[in-house]
Design an enzyme around this catalytic site. Structure first.
Site, PDB file in Angstrom:
ATOM      1  N   LYS B  81       0.852  -1.185   0.000  1.00 40.23           N
ATOM      2  CA  LYS B  81       0.000   0.000   0.000  1.00 40.23           C
ATOM      3  C   LYS B  81       0.894   1.244   0.000  1.00 40.23           C
ATOM      4  O   LYS B  81       1.942   1.256   0.649  1.00 40.23           O
ATOM      5  CB  LYS B  81      -0.901  -0.026   1.238  1.00 40.23           C
ATOM      6  CG  LYS B  81      -1.942   1.088   1.316  1.00 40.23           C
ATOM      7  CD  LYS B  81      -2.859   0.877   2.533  1.00 40.23           C
ATOM      8  CE  LYS B  81      -3.936   1.945   2.637  1.00 40.23           C
ATOM      9  NZ  LYS B  81      -4.858   1.686   3.778  1.00 40.23           N
ATOM     10  N   SER B 156      -9.824   1.562   2.738  1.00 41.80           N
ATOM     11  CA  SER B 156      -8.967   2.374   1.907  1.00 41.80           C
ATOM     12  C   SER B 156      -7.878   1.586   1.175  1.00 41.80           C
ATOM     13  O   SER B 156      -7.299   2.089   0.215  1.00 41.80           O
ATOM     14  CB  SER B 156      -8.292   3.447   2.765  1.00 41.80           C
ATOM     15  OG  SER B 156      -7.404   2.869   3.696  1.00 41.80           O
ATOM     16  N   SER B 180     -10.085  -0.734   6.980  1.00 43.29           N
ATOM     17  CA  SER B 180      -9.441  -0.543   5.674  1.00 43.29           C
ATOM     18  C   SER B 180      -8.664  -1.741   5.133  1.00 43.29           C
ATOM     19  O   SER B 180      -8.227  -1.712   3.985  1.00 43.29           O
ATOM     20  CB  SER B 180      -8.497   0.662   5.727  1.00 43.29           C
ATOM     21  OG  SER B 180      -9.224   1.856   5.651  1.00 43.29           O
TER      22      SER B 180
END
Lengths: 98, 489
Positions: B81, B156, B180
């Site tokens: 990420k 997210s 997330s």
């Protein structure tokens, strides 16, 4: 509880160092009002005798030996700066010239 | 040699690499070719590190050839990420304010995976600063759900989930502040774990809400998730909130079974807001656990309904403090027209942050401001204590808690962008675990009629990740169906 006015949004934007145009202000008046109204459901609960929870872990202070470790070089530290002179970070003038 | 080795799990590939059935180089070549083939559709990656990945694969192959063990992740392609600091490439949090930022250090989890032989494929898309539930708040691109390209991957960590679902990485790493990792794992049909607060070092993850953030893995199966937690867990001198608690070998817990384990179903989660189809899939999963010898009891988490309100007060308050550091001085965007320091701060932030980030900074600043602190922030901290007490009480009656991960399967693009409050309600089943600091895993539990994955969430006691693996593995091995591959169409 009274919800958000344009003046509130302007005041908070000042604290948060954000510049908002009129559209953004009007949008935030509504959105923050809606969200804060939802959050008001917390007032249903009596929490007079409840200790606030700052942190989930039962840790107070974490110490280490006071010895010099490895740190970043000046070059590494400055490499992402928008403006520098190889020695310092440079920012626009803070005080007036005179 | 098969060209589709990248579709395997890390534990299968570990065997193949050690037996010589595949080399790290050929595995990486096929992985990179797969990214070339499908990333135009999913747009999971914001950066692909081809040269670095192939070079590392060559190093790993040499080690293996010489009979050395490069570690438990030897040769495994891993995506990251974009809020994890890396000395390769850039770290931008999908924000214009951090465009081009090159971290001078690696996050601790990055160092750990590297030391374990893992190879990084690149950086994955996300909602800007991890604020969102659909990855639509990325300032870079829109990531699509590999099960239905017209739908969001969740957020997210949407890029991280989509990359594993589309076989663009064998494993990926995300972060979870209110759901997330678990929510996008559920939407994309992968396994995703949010560890106990303090289990994994947060050094080098760009901070969103420091009392809630945790880093965790996305994997194709439960065994890989346990393998990853063996690598990621443990105390770190660079993160004072990482706990000095022993890390067991999580793989040993996998085959313990659930005979005699007590599963709690919180009655507050099984209400009308859960749609019938999801409810049916969860009920079937609970039946599988029962069939394996688990006792199932009803428990109560009476303050669950207040979770979202508490979460969005605490998370925005902490975010408004954490994001104050982006001032245009040491790194990040500086507005070229700023004539003095005050303008530099205001113009840089206003131009650099997207709409959702600004909204959350505004909310966080408001709830911390004089006159409102007691009514919102302090009140939220008190109700947070009640939510933690709910879990403590429930865990007196059961070993793990089982819930849906999300109220619905993946939604279409644009469905919730105009109504922030409706978007926030996506975290309804996940955010309380962050508030209480307890671990939670999401594991696929079937497909809806629209062929979209559904997620089962298992929540455990603090530092009892082993219980999650034991339960999730028993379910996965006995659920009686295969999830199949995402069509990427």
């Amino acid at each position: 509880m009274a919800k958000i006015t344009t003046e509130d949004v302007e005041y908070v934007a000042g604290l948060a160092q954000l510049i908002l145009d009129d559209d953004a202000k009007q949008r935030l008046v509504k959105e923050m009002g809606d969200i804060l109204s939802y959050m008001d459901k917390l007032s249903e609960l009596n929490t007079d005798d409840v200790e606030p929870m700052m942190h989930v872990l039962d840790i107070t202070n974490v110490y280490r030996e006071d010895v010099v470790g490895k740190s970043l070089t000046r070059e590494q530290t400055l490499k992402n700066a928008p403006k520098h002179d190889d020695e310092f970070f440079l920012v626009p003038r803070i005080l007036d010239a005179d | 040699m098969s060209d589709t080795h990248y579709t395997k799990t890390a534990h299968e590939l570990g065997d193949d690499l050690r037996s010589g059935a595949v080399t790290a180089t050929s595995l990486m070549e096929s992985q990179l070719a797969r990214i070339d083939d499908v990333d135009g559709k999913t747009q999971a990656y914001v950066e692909v590190w081809k040269n670095e990945a192939l070079e590392r694969a060559g190093v790993i192959d040499n080690e293996l050839k010489q009979g050395n063990d490069p570690g438990p992740l030897a040769g495994i392609p891993i995506g990251l990420k974009d809020n994890l600091c890396t000395t390769i490439g850039t770290t931008t949090c999908a924000s214009q304010i951090l465009k081009g930022f090159e971290s001078p250090y690696d996050a601790t989890v990055v160092t750990k995976m590297k030391d374990a032989g893992g190879i990084f494929t690149g950086k994955l898309n996300m909602d800007e600063f991890a604020m969102g539930s659909s990855t639509e708040n990325s300032s870079i691109q829109k990531t699509c759900n590999p099960w239905d390209l017209g739908r969001v991957p969740g957020g997210s960590s949407g890029g991280a989930a989509a990359s594993v679902a589309a076989h663009e990485a064998v494993i990926s790493i995300g972060s979870d502040t209110g759901g997330s990792i678990r929510q996008p794992a559920a939407f994309c049909g992968c396994v995703g774990l949010k560890p106990t607060y303090g289990r994994v070092s947060r050094f080098g993850v760009v901070a969103f809400a420091s009392s809630l953030d945790q880093i965790g893995p996305f994997t194709k199966d439960v065994e890989d998730c346990a393998l990853m937690m063996n690598v990621l867990s443990g105390q770190d001198p660079y993160d004072a909130t990482s706990a000095d608690i022993e890390v067991p070998d999580y793989r040993e817990s996998l085959k313990q079974g659930v005979d005699g384990l007590t599963v709690g179903l919180p009655k507050e989660f099984y209400t009308d807001s859960l749609n019938d189809e999801m409810r049916g899939l969860i009920d079937k999963a609970v039946d599988v656990l029962k069939g394996q010898g688990a006792n199932v009891v009803e428990v109560s988490l009476p303050h669950s309904d207040y979770g979202i309100a508490v979460y969005y007060i605490i998370a925005t308050a902490e975010a408004s403090a954490n994001l104050a550091r982006f001032d245009g001085v040491r790194y990040g965007f500086r507005h070229p027209d700023a004539k003095n320091v005050d303008e530099m701060y205001r113009m840089s932030k206003s131009e650099g942050y997207g709409q959702e980030v600004q909204r959350r900074i505004m909310l966080g600043t408001y709830v911390l401001s004089s006159g409102y602190y007691d009514a919102y922030y302090l009140k939220a901290q008190k109700v947070r204590a009640l939510i933690r007490q709910d879990f403590d009480k429930a865990f007196e009656q059961c070993d793990v808690i089982v819930t849906p991960t999300t109220p619905t399967a993946a939604f279409e693009f644009g469905a919730k962008v105009d109504d922030p409050m409706e978007m926030y309600l996506n975290d309804i089943y996940t955010s309380t675990a962050n508030l209480a600091g307890v671990p939670g895993i999401s594991i696929p539990c079937g497909l809806t009629e629209n062929k979209l994955p559904a997620g089962l969430q298992i929540i455990g006691k603090p530092f009892a990740e082993a219980d999650l693996f034991r339960t999730a593995y028993a379910y996965e091995q006995n659920r009686g169906f295969d999830m199949g591959d995402a069509p990427v169409a």
